[in-house]
Design a protein around this motif. Structure first.
Motif, PDB file in Angstrom:
ATOM      1  N   GLU A 162      47.374  32.988  42.768  1.00 40.00           N
ATOM      2  CA  GLU A 162      46.504  34.090  42.474  1.00 40.00           C
ATOM      3  C   GLU A 162      47.397  35.267  42.301  1.00 40.00           C
ATOM      4  O   GLU A 162      47.003  36.071  41.324  1.00 40.00           O
ATOM      5  CB  GLU A 162      45.652  34.408  43.665  1.00 40.00           C
ATOM      6  CG  GLU A 162      44.409  35.318  43.079  1.00 40.00           C
ATOM      7  CD  GLU A 162      43.597  35.557  44.520  1.00 40.00           C
ATOM      8  OE1 GLU A 162      43.432  34.689  45.417  1.00 40.00           O
ATOM      9  OE2 GLU A 162      42.751  36.427  44.402  1.00 40.00           O
ATOM     10  N   VAL A 163      48.323  35.356  42.973  1.00 37.92           N
ATOM     11  CA  VAL A 163      49.413  36.621  42.589  1.00 37.92           C
ATOM     12  C   VAL A 163      49.910  36.521  41.032  1.00 37.92           C
ATOM     13  O   VAL A 163      49.996  37.443  40.422  1.00 37.92           O
ATOM     14  CB  VAL A 163      50.504  36.653  43.625  1.00 37.92           C
ATOM     15  CG1 VAL A 163      51.515  37.818  43.135  1.00 37.92           C
ATOM     16  CG2 VAL A 163      49.879  36.894  45.002  1.00 37.92           C
ATOM     17  N   LEU A 164      50.185  35.332  40.871  1.00 38.09           N
ATOM     18  CA  LEU A 164      50.883  35.079  39.481  1.00 38.09           C
ATOM     19  C   LEU A 164      49.806  35.354  38.320  1.00 38.09           C
ATOM     20  O   LEU A 164      50.108  35.946  37.296  1.00 38.09           O
ATOM     21  CB  LEU A 164      51.519  33.513  39.452  1.00 38.09           C
ATOM     22  CG  LEU A 164      51.951  33.204  38.046  1.00 38.09           C
ATOM     23  CD1 LEU A 164      53.087  34.075  37.493  1.00 38.09           C
ATOM     24  CD2 LEU A 164      52.239  31.826  38.086  1.00 38.09           C
ATOM     25  N   THR A 165      48.837  34.643  38.538  1.00 34.49           N
ATOM     26  CA  THR A 165      47.711  34.851  37.500  1.00 34.49           C
ATOM     27  C   THR A 165      47.292  36.316  37.381  1.00 34.49           C
ATOM     28  O   THR A 165      47.294  36.817  36.217  1.00 34.49           O
ATOM     29  CB  THR A 165      46.399  34.070  37.913  1.00 34.49           C
ATOM     30  OG1 THR A 165      46.620  32.846  38.317  1.00 34.49           O
ATOM     31  CG2 THR A 165      44.993  34.091  37.175  1.00 34.49           C
ATOM     32  N   ASN A 166      47.088  37.160  38.551  1.00 31.72           N
ATOM     33  CA  ASN A 166      46.915  38.596  38.123  1.00 31.72           C
ATOM     34  C   ASN A 166      48.037  39.216  37.738  1.00 31.72           C
ATOM     35  O   ASN A 166      47.653  40.214  36.749  1.00 31.72           O
ATOM     36  CB  ASN A 166      46.572  39.274  39.604  1.00 31.72           C
ATOM     37  CG  ASN A 166      45.052  38.898  40.131  1.00 31.72           C
ATOM     38  OD1 ASN A 166      44.458  38.861  39.169  1.00 31.72           O
ATOM     39  ND2 ASN A 166      45.056  38.652  41.259  1.00 31.72           N
ATOM     40  N   ALA A 167      49.465  38.691  37.738  1.00 29.52           N
ATOM     41  CA  ALA A 167      50.485  39.428  37.097  1.00 29.52           C
ATOM     42  C   ALA A 167      50.218  39.045  35.652  1.00 29.52           C
ATOM     43  O   ALA A 167      50.692  40.045  34.868  1.00 29.52           O
ATOM     44  CB  ALA A 167      51.892  38.828  37.708  1.00 29.52           C
ATOM     45  N   ILE A 168      50.040  37.948  35.198  1.00 32.40           N
ATOM     46  CA  ILE A 168      49.989  37.540  33.824  1.00 32.40           C
ATOM     47  C   ILE A 168      49.038  38.177  33.053  1.00 32.40           C
ATOM     48  O   ILE A 168      48.913  38.789  32.036  1.00 32.40           O
ATOM     49  CB  ILE A 168      49.814  35.935  33.781  1.00 32.40           C
ATOM     50  CG1 ILE A 168      51.120  35.376  34.047  1.00 32.40           C
ATOM     51  CG2 ILE A 168      49.376  35.724  32.184  1.00 32.40           C
ATOM     52  CD1 ILE A 168      50.803  33.744  34.133  1.00 32.40           C
ATOM     53  N   PHE A 169      47.715  38.525  33.952  1.00 35.50           N
ATOM     54  CA  PHE A 169      46.613  39.239  33.346  1.00 35.50           C
ATOM     55  C   PHE A 169      47.166  40.706  33.026  1.00 35.50           C
ATOM     56  O   PHE A 169      46.696  41.278  32.136  1.00 35.50           O
ATOM     57  CB  PHE A 169      45.363  39.347  34.273  1.00 35.50           C
ATOM     58  CG  PHE A 169      44.556  38.217  34.287  1.00 35.50           C
ATOM     59  CD1 PHE A 169      44.643  37.145  33.683  1.00 35.50           C
ATOM     60  CD2 PHE A 169      43.668  38.045  35.681  1.00 35.50           C
ATOM     61  CE1 PHE A 169      43.800  35.918  33.559  1.00 35.50           C
ATOM     62  CE2 PHE A 169      42.966  36.673  35.648  1.00 35.50           C
ATOM     63  CZ  PHE A 169      42.900  36.002  34.542  1.00 35.50           C
ATOM     64  N   ASP A 170      47.914  41.120  34.116  1.00 38.12           N
ATOM     65  CA  ASP A 170      48.111  42.691  33.983  1.00 38.12           C
ATOM     66  C   ASP A 170      49.150  42.967  32.820  1.00 38.12           C
ATOM     67  O   ASP A 170      48.964  43.811  31.907  1.00 38.12           O
ATOM     68  CB  ASP A 170      49.104  43.113  35.098  1.00 38.12           C
ATOM     69  CG  ASP A 170      47.992  43.411  36.209  1.00 38.12           C
ATOM     70  OD1 ASP A 170      46.802  43.272  36.084  1.00 38.12           O
ATOM     71  OD2 ASP A 170      48.650  43.398  37.614  1.00 38.12           O
TER      72      ASP A 170
END
Lengths: 103, 103, 103
Positions: free
Chosen positions: C66-74
């Protein structure tokens, strides 16, 4: 037949030995892509921290996964960081396009 | 929505027809990578036994997998070895980065 | 340790920011491949409808997805179509070739 999808990221110089091994194991196909990447112990302050590796993809029947995995370890192994990774993923179904048949 | 990950390794000359087909099927995305590889009936003694193929990757809703698979068979099919393979893999979740929403 | 396979198709200009983010998140590896493709709202009548993107592949422990996914979105987010996609796939097992150990 239950099939698995094996992805290995290896150093380019390990490819010739891997091909020879796969021929002996009667593995019926392999895909190779030039990739860039970083792994453990990366020095992000280095200008060229993205190193060149090869991504090798193999669809293989489940019963051969362990033999194949060990073959990749044998040819790609190195004590230096950067030897790469190997992953085994599940596959719903694999077809040969020529015959439209499941493998 | 349940999504599947379709990987096809095809001959490069099959790409234009595949694109046309995908447009008609309203498939909303495709990724193409140049790869090298070998398949069935490879002559490992040949100097250039690694042939050029294209790897096509498509994330597609499960209800469209069969139509898509048949479309790929239609455009990539050939009686010559080297027509390639097609695999369907499970996906946990697919997001569109623009909207941060699940597809 | 349960591992997931994250595939993101992003615009090339988003890569440097992504690398910085991954370093901060202690993500221990990433593979980058140049790909071509099309996404939503493609004009198939355009001569160059296949645009250049980067395919980023990361094997990551499930707890970090989840943290990685949000980082990629950002870093990859954009209001313009073509921002790309992100998929999370199941993995049976991931090995480090250097140590022959599961991650």
């Amino acid at each position: 037949m239950n099939v698995k999808y094996v992805i290995a990221i290896i150093r380019p110089d390990a490819l010739p030995a891997l091909e020879t091994k796969l021929g002996k194991l009667h593995v019926q196909g392999m895909t190779v892509t030039k990739v860039k990447g970083f792994g453990e112990y990366t020095d992000f302050y280095s200008k060229n921290h993205l190193t060149e590796h090869l991504k090798v993809e193999i669809f293989v029947e489940e019963s051969k996964v362990e033999v194949l995995t060990n073959a990749i370890f044998d040819v790609a192994h190195s004590d230096i960081p950067g030897a790469g990774i190997l992953a085994v993923l599940p596959v719903d179904v694999l077809f040969h396009i020529r015959t439209r048949s499941e493998s």
